[in-house]
Design a protein around this motif. Structure first.
Motif, PDB file in Angstrom:
ATOM      1  N   GLU A 223       0.926  -1.180   0.091  1.00  0.00           N
ATOM      2  CA  GLU A 223      -0.152  -0.004   0.291  1.00  0.00           C
ATOM      3  C   GLU A 223       0.939   1.286   0.027  1.00  0.00           C
ATOM      4  OE1 GLU A 223      -3.227   0.375  -0.212  1.00  0.00           O
ATOM      5  OE2 GLU A 223      -3.699  -1.933  -0.020  1.00  0.00           O
TER       6      GLU A 223
ATOM      7  N   LEU B 273       3.924  -0.962   3.773  1.00  0.00           N
ATOM      8  CA  LEU B 273       3.374   0.309   3.726  1.00  0.00           C
ATOM      9  C   LEU B 273       4.261   1.310   3.284  1.00  0.00           C
ATOM     10  CD1 LEU B 273       1.151   0.001   6.989  1.00  0.00           C
ATOM     11  CD2 LEU B 273       0.469  -0.787   4.573  1.00  0.00           C
TER      12      LEU B 273
ATOM     13  N   ILE C 131      -4.521   3.705   7.555  1.00  0.00           N
ATOM     14  CA  ILE C 131      -3.033   4.101   7.415  1.00  0.00           C
ATOM     15  C   ILE C 131      -3.348   5.526   6.509  1.00  0.00           C
ATOM     16  CG2 ILE C 131      -2.034   1.747   7.172  1.00  0.00           C
ATOM     17  CD1 ILE C 131      -2.630   1.966   4.201  1.00  0.00           C
TER      18      ILE C 131
END
Length: 850
Positions: free
Chosen positions: A209, A239, A320
């Motif tokens: 992501e 991430l 997030i």
């Protein structure tokens, strides 16, 4: 699947598995080899050959056993990162399928092989490496390396891997290095978490992501919230944020198995699972009201999740986002001026980021000194709980390092001048909640006006000195004391409250408070009825005490037919008795019919208890059996406890009519279940009216004897994380003096109003019945028990009438008592009085069926 089964790697031929290749010869047919009559040359030759074959076979097996079998090799995995300073990051490096990624990965694995070749301990055991990811700065590469290490050589390989930086320097000095070699800096390496390689996961999932500015993304366990996470699965989420930003990870749901050795989530300040960059490990069930927010130190973060083959739970969900460097969440330090002020670690009360340093310079008016008090202090790491050298995360005040976990308000530092320097430092691994602190200007000549100054510089009320309570936190208020007549005068000079006498706990520290308690001499056993018998007569199958207490906990097991039923033995449904004390709902079936483990869905808070909740506030859902009883139109009046979907237990004095209100009528009341904050009726709260109220027929309004009542709800409730019953104890359940119990409530008085909006709790201790009766001048009946506060100040939690006295037993809590009279949370020197629930267990079952 293996954790390494992805990315670019070198795969050698696998070693032979010696244990699986052993084959034993079948047994010989003795009849075929039987000696023929008379000597025969052929038979003799065959016999010699067979003999030699057997000798050769035995020799081969012995050689294999003592030589080859010793050569057992273990798989060792190491994760690491390196900064490649002669490369610039390009967007294509984010994708492991791009040609640019593959080309650089090939260079990295080749150079790692060259580096390992410089170490004899590593070169001969090296198998191969996998490049997992790249990130900015110039380029940071993240890798996994595999070694096959002979058993017993693990420590030498660990030691060699810990010196990777030296090997890199050694490799740099080689004159024959190719001109296009990578220039490496900041090489880090650590052994991979053994749980990630000890189990061959059936599924390995990977997600990536990249957060966007001003947008909030989401990650969650597969299937959440509609289905549990899959068993025997390893998942990781890589991430990323834009350069100049950090990752913010905010969990709104965390519900995994309680045991982290089975299922767990682990967060890393990295893109590979480097243990030296691990930020936190979590399992179990966290309340949504508890802040679980993490910040990375750079623009990358790794979230991993592993599950075993059984007991899978709902999982997790987290938001997030990216936070720009220099924003409020991650900035700290600066100059503080003025007479008073506050400051905190970054992101408090959530987790501070790793690898951060903050510097505060505090200055007050000339002629004054600076006093800093840490209201919260949580700087503890796994394995460093008792560390005093503060080698990892710490706060440094005027050169003095502080770390660990400290009780609220007990850490105080005072300067000698009108300035003070405070520094906060966090290293690369494991983060905590941090601290909140206040500062004030004080008069150097009189730092605690009209108060007592502790040796740790804390100021307390003068009246709290020499009262038996450690208010300072360092016991300095309890030294050199002259005890009051009503206190216990310990031989070591301490003074203790009289209600701590003879409760089985050494409060003085020299056993003074446990002397002259009417106990038995050495070598004798003290019966429950205070009779003394020889210790040799314990568990001999004979009731020597006369009340059966010498035959309790004798370990004779579930099939013991010798246990004689008495008032102290637990009676199973089949009317057989067992000698084990408090066997109900302890996870072990002790009755032959299993009845001691029936109806055990009670007494458990499903959430992990948070450390961050301050003072005596409870965490939401911490005591899910607590009920708030409201008089319609008037607000909170009494407390109660849930014992089933339809029934509550409260105090009889709460439901006695007075001149203004008919408290005995169900229509007067409404019950709030799942309530945490008065007036905050959220979606977790359920309101019910009452169908009937049953006060005990023998309740005495003058003595408060038999002070217990039952309430039936107008309709049953559905249990949730915030609404659950407390366990009812068996009539024989033992709540011994000195044991810790919890009292909870909102601090209401019968006349109305409330002292606290948030549900309060206090840790109290059961007090010896005889001592309590003496203190209360003979007012204590056999249906009452007493408890006193162990910690906290004068105003520690005044609990509600009718509320629970909760006694922990393993992972459950039992209803030991109902708040009756006195100060509900037992103020100092004044124990609280509770209705003993075990005395009314039969009555409760008769009226409710529970």
């Amino acid at each position: 699947m293996d954790y390494m089964d992805s990315g670019l790697r070198y795969t050698p031929k696998s070693d032979k598995d010696w244990d699986n290749t052993i084959q034993f010869l079948p047994a010989s047919d003795n009849k075929k080899l039987e000696k023929k009559k008379g000597p025969g040359t052929v038979g003799a030759v065959i016999g010699v050959v067979i003999f030699l074959a057997v000798i050769a076979l035995m020799t081969g097996l012995l050689v294999w056993h003592f030589h080859f079998r010793k050569d057992v090799k273990l798989k060792r995995m190491y994760s690491g990162s390196m900064r490649i300073t002669n490369q610039a990051f390009v967007d294509a490096y984010e994708s492991s399928n791009s040609s640019e990624f593959k080309a650089l990965a090939t260079q990295v694995t080749s150079q790692l092989k060259s580096i390992y070749s410089k170490s004899p301990q590593l070169a001969k055991y090296y198998v191969g490496s996998t490049v997992q990811a790249f990130s900015e700065g110039s380029v940071i590469g993240y890798y996994l390396s595999e070694f096959q290490v002979p058993k017993g050589q693990e420590a030498s390989v660990d030691s060699a891997m810990s010196s990777m930086d030296k090997l890199v320097d050694k490799e740099k000095r080689i004159r024959s290095r190719p001109s296009n070699s990578l220039v490496l800096e900041d090489v880090r390496s650590s052994a991979l978490d053994t749980r990630l390689i000890s189990t061959p996961f059936s599924r390995v999932l990977r997600f990536s992501e990249h957060t966007k500015p001003n947008k909030i993304g989401q990650i969650q366990s597969p299937g959440f919230p509609n289905s549990p996470y899959a068993p025997n699965t390893f998942i990781e989420w890589q991430l990323r944020a834009d350069p100049g930003n950090v990752i913010k990870l905010d969990f709104d749901t965390m519900n995994l198995e309680e045991d982290c050795s089975n299922d767990f989530i682990k967060i890393y300040d990295s893109l590979v699972a480097i243990e030296s960059s691990a930020m936190e490990e979590m399992c179990g069930y966290y309340s949504p009201s508890q802040p679980l927010t993490f910040l990375s130190s750079r623009n990358v973060m790794l979230v991993t999740m592993a599950s075993n083959e059984e007991k899978n739970y709902p999982g997790f969900r987290a938001k997030i986002s990216q936070v720009q460097r220099g924003s409020k969440d991650i900035t700290c330090g600066g100059k503080l001026t003025g007479a008073t002020g506050t400051f905190t670690s970054p992101n408090f009360p959530s987790y501070y980021p790793p690898q951060i340093t903050c510097q505060w310079s505090i200055e007050v008016s000339p002629g004054y000194a600076v006093k800093v008090t840490f209201k919260k202090f949580l700087l503890s790491e796994p394995g460093m709980e008792d560390s005093r050298d503060c080698k990892k995360d710490y706060v440094q005040v005027n050169g003095k390092k502080l770390c660990g976990e400290k009780p609220d308000g007990t850490v105080t530092e005072t300067s000698q001048t009108n300035t003070m320097s405070v520094e906060f430092f966090s290293d690369a691994s494991y983060v905590d909640r941090g601290f909140s602190a206040t500062y004030e200007a004080i008069d150097v000549k009189d730092p605690c006006p009209s108060q007592f100054q502790c040796e740790n510089q804390r100021c307390i009320k003068t009246a709290l000195q020499c009262d038996g309570w450690n208010d300072c936190g360092d016991m300095s208020d309890e030294l050199k004391c002259t005890c009051k007549p009503q206190d216990i005068s310990c031989k070591n000079g301490l003074c203790k409250p009289m209600f701590w006498k003879c409760d089985g706990v050494d409060d003085c520290g020299d056993l003074t408070d446990e002397l002259n308690c009417g106990g038995c001499t050495s070598g004798q056993f003290t019966c429950k009825n205070n009779k003394c018998v020889s210790e040799k007569l314990q568990c001999d199958g004979t009731d020597n005490c006369g009340d059966g207490s010498d035959e309790l906990n004798c370990g004779r097991g579930t099939n013991d037919a010798e246990t004689v039923c008495s008032d102290l033995t637990y009676r199973c449904k089949n009317d057989k008795c067992i000698s084990k004390v408090n066997p109900e709902c302890d996870g072990e079936p002790d009755c032959t019919d299993g009845s001691d483990e029936e109806n055990c869905d009670c007494g458990r808070s499903l959430f992990k208890t948070s450390r961050i909740v301050g003072g005596e506030n409870t965490e939401e859902g911490e005591f899910p059996w607590q009920v708030s009883l409201h008089v319609k139109g008037s607000g909170h009046v009494c407390g109660a406890s849930i014992i089933s979907p339809k029934w509550l237990v409260t105090a009889a004095h709460c439901v006695q009519d007075d001149g203004r209100t008919r408290y005995s009528q169900p229509g007067t009341w409404e019950a709030y279940l799942g309530l945490h904050i008065q007036g905050n009726i959220g979606k977790t709260v359920v309101k019910r009216n009452l169908k009937q109220i049953i006060p005990h027929v023998n309740y005495n309004a003058y003595t408060y004897d038999n002070d217990i009542a039952l309430m039936e709800l107008d309709s049953p409730v559905t249990y949730s994380d915030y609404i659950r019953p407390i366990c009812l104890p068996a009539p024989q359940h033992d709540f011994p003096a000195g044991s810790n119990v919890w009292i909870t409530g909102w601090g209401a008085t019968r006349e109305g109003g409330f002292a606290a909006k948030v549900l309060q709790k206090a840790d109290v201790r059961i007090i010896n019945h005889t001592v309590c009766n003496t203190l209360m001048k003979g007012q204590i009946t056999s249906r009452m028990l007493c408890a006193g506060v162990l910690t906290g100040g004068v105003d520690a939690c005044q609990g509600d009438s009718g509320g629970p006295l909760s006694s922990p037993a393993g992972s459950r809590m039992f209803l030991a008592g109902v708040v009756s009279w006195g100060d509900g949370c037992a103020r100092r020197d004044k124990p609280g009085i509770y209705t003993t629930v075990t005395k009314f267990r039969g009555w409760v079952k008769e009226k409710t069926g529970v």
